[in-house]
Write a protein that holds these residues in place. Structure first.
Motif, PDB file in Angstrom:
ATOM      1  N   TYR A  87      38.381  52.405  32.594  1.00  0.00           N
ATOM      2  CA  TYR A  87      37.790  51.324  33.389  1.00  0.00           C
ATOM      3  C   TYR A  87      38.891  50.506  34.051  1.00  0.00           C
ATOM      4  O   TYR A  87      39.532  49.673  33.420  1.00  0.00           O
ATOM      5  CB  TYR A  87      36.929  50.418  32.497  1.00  0.00           C
ATOM      6  CG  TYR A  87      35.787  51.157  31.843  1.00  0.00           C
ATOM      7  CD1 TYR A  87      34.559  51.278  32.474  1.00  0.00           C
ATOM      8  CD2 TYR A  87      35.937  51.745  30.585  1.00  0.00           C
ATOM      9  CE1 TYR A  87      33.516  51.959  31.885  1.00  0.00           C
ATOM     10  CE2 TYR A  87      34.892  52.432  29.986  1.00  0.00           C
ATOM     11  CZ  TYR A  87      33.688  52.532  30.640  1.00  0.00           C
ATOM     12  OH  TYR A  87      32.654  53.204  30.054  1.00  0.00           O
ATOM     13  N   ASP A  88      39.101  50.750  35.355  1.00  0.00           N
ATOM     14  CA  ASP A  88      40.120  50.016  36.112  1.00  0.00           C
ATOM     15  C   ASP A  88      39.776  48.533  36.146  1.00  0.00           C
ATOM     16  O   ASP A  88      38.623  48.157  36.359  1.00  0.00           O
ATOM     17  CB  ASP A  88      40.206  50.536  37.554  1.00  0.00           C
ATOM     18  CG  ASP A  88      40.853  51.912  37.628  1.00  0.00           C
ATOM     19  OD1 ASP A  88      41.624  52.244  36.711  1.00  0.00           O
ATOM     20  OD2 ASP A  88      40.569  52.639  38.597  1.00  0.00           O
ATOM     21  N   GLY A  89      40.796  47.701  35.944  1.00  0.00           N
ATOM     22  CA  GLY A  89      40.607  46.257  36.040  1.00  0.00           C
ATOM     23  C   GLY A  89      40.126  45.598  34.766  1.00  0.00           C
ATOM     24  O   GLY A  89      39.886  44.395  34.742  1.00  0.00           O
ATOM     25  N   VAL A  90      39.967  46.374  33.686  1.00  0.00           N
ATOM     26  CA  VAL A  90      39.490  45.817  32.419  1.00  0.00           C
ATOM     27  C   VAL A  90      40.641  45.792  31.420  1.00  0.00           C
ATOM     28  O   VAL A  90      41.389  46.757  31.296  1.00  0.00           O
ATOM     29  CB  VAL A  90      38.323  46.659  31.832  1.00  0.00           C
ATOM     30  CG1 VAL A  90      37.903  46.153  30.466  1.00  0.00           C
ATOM     31  CG2 VAL A  90      37.149  46.658  32.788  1.00  0.00           C
ATOM     32  N   ILE A 117      34.608  44.360  36.398  1.00  0.00           N
ATOM     33  CA  ILE A 117      33.959  45.647  36.161  1.00  0.00           C
ATOM     34  C   ILE A 117      32.741  45.763  37.069  1.00  0.00           C
ATOM     35  O   ILE A 117      32.122  44.757  37.421  1.00  0.00           O
ATOM     36  CB  ILE A 117      33.550  45.795  34.673  1.00  0.00           C
ATOM     37  CG1 ILE A 117      33.121  47.227  34.364  1.00  0.00           C
ATOM     38  CG2 ILE A 117      32.478  44.799  34.299  1.00  0.00           C
ATOM     39  CD1 ILE A 117      33.048  47.533  32.878  1.00  0.00           C
ATOM     40  N   LYS A 118      32.424  46.996  37.441  1.00  0.00           N
ATOM     41  CA  LYS A 118      31.205  47.238  38.214  1.00  0.00           C
ATOM     42  C   LYS A 118      30.012  47.103  37.270  1.00  0.00           C
ATOM     43  O   LYS A 118      30.095  47.484  36.100  1.00  0.00           O
ATOM     44  CB  LYS A 118      31.216  48.645  38.812  1.00  0.00           C
ATOM     45  CG  LYS A 118      32.273  48.849  39.868  1.00  0.00           C
ATOM     46  CD  LYS A 118      32.264  50.288  40.366  1.00  0.00           C
ATOM     47  CE  LYS A 118      33.386  50.523  41.339  1.00  0.00           C
ATOM     48  NZ  LYS A 118      33.557  51.932  41.670  1.00  0.00           N
ATOM     49  N   ARG A 119      28.905  46.576  37.776  1.00  0.00           N
ATOM     50  CA  ARG A 119      27.704  46.374  36.960  1.00  0.00           C
ATOM     51  C   ARG A 119      27.286  47.672  36.272  1.00  0.00           C
ATOM     52  O   ARG A 119      26.919  47.687  35.108  1.00  0.00           O
ATOM     53  CB  ARG A 119      26.564  45.849  37.831  1.00  0.00           C
ATOM     54  CG  ARG A 119      25.294  45.580  37.045  1.00  0.00           C
ATOM     55  CD  ARG A 119      24.226  44.910  37.871  1.00  0.00           C
ATOM     56  NE  ARG A 119      24.630  43.650  38.447  1.00  0.00           N
ATOM     57  CZ  ARG A 119      24.611  42.490  37.803  1.00  0.00           C
ATOM     58  NH1 ARG A 119      24.234  42.446  36.564  1.00  0.00           N
ATOM     59  NH2 ARG A 119      24.989  41.388  38.419  1.00  0.00           N
ATOM     60  N   SER A 120      27.377  48.798  36.985  1.00  0.00           N
ATOM     61  CA  SER A 120      26.940  50.083  36.435  1.00  0.00           C
ATOM     62  C   SER A 120      27.821  50.554  35.281  1.00  0.00           C
ATOM     63  O   SER A 120      27.412  51.396  34.492  1.00  0.00           O
ATOM     64  CB  SER A 120      26.920  51.144  37.542  1.00  0.00           C
ATOM     65  OG  SER A 120      28.230  51.323  38.068  1.00  0.00           O
TER      66      SER A 120
END
Length: 159
Positions: free
Chosen positions: A114-117, A132-135
């Protein structure tokens, strides 16, 4: 008369500003609402309520989610409540909490996808931060919960 109008206008403006409930207030209201269900915990970040814990069955899980959604200020709900397998007694199931170093290594492997986490582990509590993206949110939270931390503190921002 003009002063009363000005004071009334200012107080109306301030009351409109304070209409949006804070995450901590939302979380407190949810905790009070669910005080008779100690097997379920809820955290709130930017109006997104994340439910974790153990639910007796699907009906109980849906009821908890509906109760949380009904609280003013809740924008959406991530329901990660687990339902025990029928052949396992909930009271008999031992909860194993991994050590911080083991948990930290495992969490690191999960969040690589997960990029950005980013995540920190202190005292068995996993704190997630970043974007994070909602999905991707629910699968991430579920993967972290499977590592059996004491708690997951979701401070992620939805892109």
């Amino acid at each position: 008369m003009k002063i009363k109008s000005i004071v009334l206008g200012i107080s109306l403006f301030l009351s409109l500003l304070s209409c949006a409930p804070k995450d901590s207030d939302i979380e407190k209201e949810i905790s009070e609402k669910l005080s008779d269900t100690p097997s379920v915990q809820v955290t709130v970040h930017e109006g997104v309520a994340t439910i974790v814990g153990t639910c007796d069955d699907d009906a109980f899980k849906k009821n908890i989610e509906s109760s949380v959604k009904a609280v003013k200020g809740v924008k959406s709900v991530v329901n990660n409540c687990q339902i025990p397998q029928p052949n396992i007694e909930p009271a008999a199931a031992a909860v194993i909490i991994n050590s911080d170093s083991d948990l930290d290594k495992s969490v690191g492997k999960v969040i690589k996808a997960y990029d950005g986490v980013s995540a920190t582990v202190v005292g068995g509590v996993v704190t997630l931060s970043g974007e994070i993206k909602r999905s991707e949110l629910q699968p991430l939270i579920q993967s972290i919960q499977e590592l059996k931390p004491q708690k997951v503190d979701n401070k992620l921002t939805i892109k």
